[in-house]
Design a protein around this motif. Structure first.
Motif, short mmCIF file in Angstrom:
data_model
loop_
_atom_site.label_atom_id
_atom_site.label_comp_id
_atom_site.label_asym_id
_atom_site.label_seq_id
_atom_site.Cartn_x
_atom_site.Cartn_y
_atom_site.Cartn_z
N GLY A 143 0.80 -1.22 0.00
CA GLY A 143 0.00 0.00 0.00
C GLY A 143 0.83 1.27 0.00
O GLY A 143 1.92 1.32 0.57
N LYS A 144 0.34 2.27 -0.66
CA LYS A 144 0.93 3.62 -0.65
C LYS A 144 -0.22 4.61 -0.53
O LYS A 144 -1.29 4.42 -1.10
N ALA A 160 -6.76 1.29 6.59
CA ALA A 160 -5.44 0.80 7.01
C ALA A 160 -5.46 -0.65 7.49
O ALA A 160 -4.54 -1.42 7.20
N MET A 161 -6.49 -1.04 8.24
CA MET A 161 -6.49 -2.39 8.81
C MET A 161 -6.57 -3.47 7.72
O MET A 161 -6.16 -4.62 7.96
N ALA A 162 -7.04 -3.10 6.55
CA ALA A 162 -7.05 -4.06 5.43
C ALA A 162 -5.63 -4.40 4.98
O ALA A 162 -5.42 -5.40 4.29
N HIS A 163 -4.66 -3.58 5.37
CA HIS A 163 -3.26 -3.80 5.00
C HIS A 163 -2.48 -4.49 6.10
O HIS A 163 -1.28 -4.75 5.94
N VAL A 164 -3.12 -4.81 7.22
CA VAL A 164 -2.46 -5.44 8.36
C VAL A 164 -2.67 -6.95 8.32
O VAL A 164 -3.80 -7.43 8.20
N ALA A 165 -1.56 -7.70 8.43
CA ALA A 165 -1.68 -9.16 8.57
C ALA A 165 -1.95 -9.54 10.01
O ALA A 165 -2.80 -10.38 10.30
N GLY A 166 -1.21 -8.92 10.92
CA GLY A 166 -1.39 -9.25 12.33
C GLY A 166 -0.39 -8.53 13.20
O GLY A 166 0.22 -7.53 12.79
N PHE A 167 -0.20 -9.09 14.40
CA PHE A 167 0.60 -8.42 15.43
C PHE A 167 1.54 -9.41 16.09
O PHE A 167 1.27 -10.61 16.13
N THR A 168 2.63 -8.90 16.63
CA THR A 168 3.56 -9.73 17.39
C THR A 168 4.23 -8.89 18.46
O THR A 168 4.03 -7.68 18.53
N VAL A 169 5.04 -9.55 19.29
CA VAL A 169 5.77 -8.87 20.36
C VAL A 169 7.16 -8.51 19.85
O VAL A 169 7.80 -9.32 19.18
N ALA A 170 7.61 -7.31 20.17
CA ALA A 170 8.94 -6.86 19.77
C ALA A 170 9.71 -6.35 20.98
O ALA A 170 9.13 -5.82 21.93
N HIS A 171 11.02 -6.50 20.91
CA HIS A 171 11.93 -5.92 21.90
C HIS A 171 12.84 -4.96 21.14
O HIS A 171 13.69 -5.38 20.37
N ASP A 172 12.59 -3.66 21.31
CA ASP A 172 13.37 -2.63 20.62
C ASP A 172 14.61 -2.31 21.47
O ASP A 172 14.67 -1.30 22.16
N PHE A 221 -0.61 7.52 18.75
CA PHE A 221 -1.07 7.26 17.38
C PHE A 221 -1.30 5.76 17.23
O PHE A 221 -0.39 4.95 17.44
N LYS A 222 -2.53 5.39 16.89
CA LYS A 222 -2.90 3.98 16.78
C LYS A 222 -2.42 3.42 15.44
O LYS A 222 -1.94 4.14 14.57
N THR A 223 -2.61 2.13 15.26
CA THR A 223 -2.14 1.44 14.06
C THR A 223 -2.61 2.11 12.78
O THR A 223 -1.82 2.33 11.85
N GLU A 224 -3.89 2.45 12.72
CA GLU A 224 -4.44 3.03 11.49
C GLU A 224 -3.77 4.36 11.14
O GLU A 224 -3.44 4.62 9.98
N GLU A 225 -3.57 5.19 12.16
CA GLU A 225 -2.94 6.49 11.93
C GLU A 225 -1.48 6.33 11.49
O GLU A 225 -0.98 7.07 10.64
N LEU A 226 -0.80 5.36 12.09
CA LEU A 226 0.61 5.15 11.76
C LEU A 226 0.77 4.68 10.32
O LEU A 226 1.67 5.14 9.60
N ILE A 227 -0.09 3.75 9.89
CA ILE A 227 0.00 3.26 8.51
C ILE A 227 -0.30 4.38 7.52
O ILE A 227 0.38 4.54 6.50
N ALA A 228 -1.31 5.18 7.82
CA ALA A 228 -1.65 6.31 6.94
C ALA A 228 -0.49 7.30 6.87
O ALA A 228 -0.14 7.80 5.78
N TRP A 229 0.15 7.56 8.00
CA TRP A 229 1.25 8.52 8.05
C TRP A 229 2.47 7.99 7.28
O TRP A 229 3.00 8.66 6.40
N VAL A 230 2.90 6.79 7.63
CA VAL A 230 4.12 6.24 7.04
C VAL A 230 3.95 6.03 5.53
O VAL A 230 4.88 6.28 4.75
N SER A 231 2.77 5.60 5.10
CA SER A 231 2.57 5.28 3.69
C SER A 231 2.48 6.53 2.81
O SER A 231 2.44 6.43 1.58
N GLN A 232 2.50 7.73 3.42
CA GLN A 232 2.67 8.94 2.62
C GLN A 232 4.07 9.00 2.02
O GLN A 232 4.28 9.55 0.95
#
Length: 314
Positions: free
Chosen positions: A170-171, A178-190, A254-265
């Motif tokens: 997606g772009k 946005a959620m249509a572009h999400v496969a799923g979620f996992t745990v991360a250690h940054d 910023f929730k998942t939907e907002e982040l995807i919209a922002w980054v995909s700009q």
């Protein structure tokens, strides 16, 4: 290493009893290795903390890697759903080695200062726009792999994060789509080298965030339809059994939907891309005095419904 990985997993499960994860028929996709199989394979975790169903045994035509699997979209997911319902043999967890659910994605996008309570911890204003940085994909390791302290840093810190895994290209994605572009979620250690993040490299964050082994992921890609509400999950980090971070993803600015919209700009998102959505308060650098990871420490990052990853520091 496999034995120590098993031990860390058992320790994590024992210490995680306050969040009573129950085996379920949720879709929990994993990448794994097993002694009797050649190379990495795709599988299904049979409930949080359960054994693994080998998807290749169900359908040998399925891809062997998560990125290829996600690239096939609904067709591949429908096969996995049939496998989940088929009561297939389960490989005991002790006989498999879990890999990160996604390896070598096109990009790992990270978000800074994205928890209200983390901003309060630093006494800084809540951002009006997402603060975006990145890790190189070479930093990704598995859910029970070791985190290696680099000799170049003396200030390595922990950060538990909810990771979003993209399932569809997606772009300029609208937040409502946005959620249509999400496969799923996992745990991360940054994992973060604060000296390089905050003082070196012109205070650009990249180098401090992207040393090898600085992005453990897992244990599974939990599909979006298996998560009740990704923005209302308990999130926790323990160092040597002591709770150091404890919050809820409802604190995300910023929730998942907002982040995807922002980054995909700015960039095209591809299947398998990972978005780390920020960390809650309790990191070591803001403690008084600051506390950093040392050789022999064990870090457990846990998110409700998703699972726990356990990484020994070496």
């Amino acid at each position: 290493m496999l034995v120590s990985g098993r031990r860390r997993w058992l320790t994590a499960l024992l210490q995680a009893q306050r969040w009573p994860f129950q085996p379920s028929r949720d879709m929990r996709l994993v990448q794994f290795r097993a002694p009797h199989l050649t190379g990495p394979h795709l599988g299904l975790e049979s409930g949080n903390g359960g054994g693994v169903i080998n998807l290749s045994a169900f359908d040998p035509t399925l891809p062997k890697t998560m990125i290829e699997f996600l690239g096939q979209g609904e067709a591949a997911l429908s096969v996995a759903k049939r496998a989940l319902a088929a009561q297939l043999p389960v490989l005991p967890r002790s006989e498999v080695t879990f890999l990160a659910p996604v390896t070598r994605p096109d990009k790992v996008v990270c978000v800074g200062m994205n928890y209200v309570d983390h901003c309060k911890e630093q006494n800084v204003p809540v951002p009006k726009e997402p603060i975006i940085f990145s890790k190189f994909s070479s930093s990704i390791v598995g859910p029970y792999d070791e985190v290696v302290l680099p000799p170049e840093s003396q200030e390595v810190d922990w950060e538990v994060e909810l990771a979003v895994i993209i399932g569809k290209k997606g772009k300029h994605v609208k937040a409502t789509d946005a959620m249509a572009h999400v496969a799923g979620f996992t745990v991360a250690h940054d994992v973060s080298a604060r000296d390089w993040q905050m003082r070196r490299n012109g205070k650009q964050w990249l180098l401090g965030k992207t040393f090898d082994t600085f992005c453990p992921l897992g244990p599974a890609l939990v599909t979006k339809d298996s998560v009740a509400d990704p923005h209302d999950l308990k999130i926790c980090c323990r160092v040597n059994g002591e709770v150091v971070q404890s919050s809820n993803t409802n604190q995300m600015v910023f929730k998942t939907e907002e982040l995807i919209a922002w980054v995909s700009q700015f960039v095209t998102l591809f299947p398998g891309d990972v978005i780390l959505t920020g960390t809650p308060p309790g990191v070591g650098v803001f403690r008084k005095p600051p506390v950093f990871l040392k050789k022999g420490d064990e870090v457990q990052c846990e998110i409700e419904e998703l699972g726990v990853i356990v990484n020994k520091v070496v």
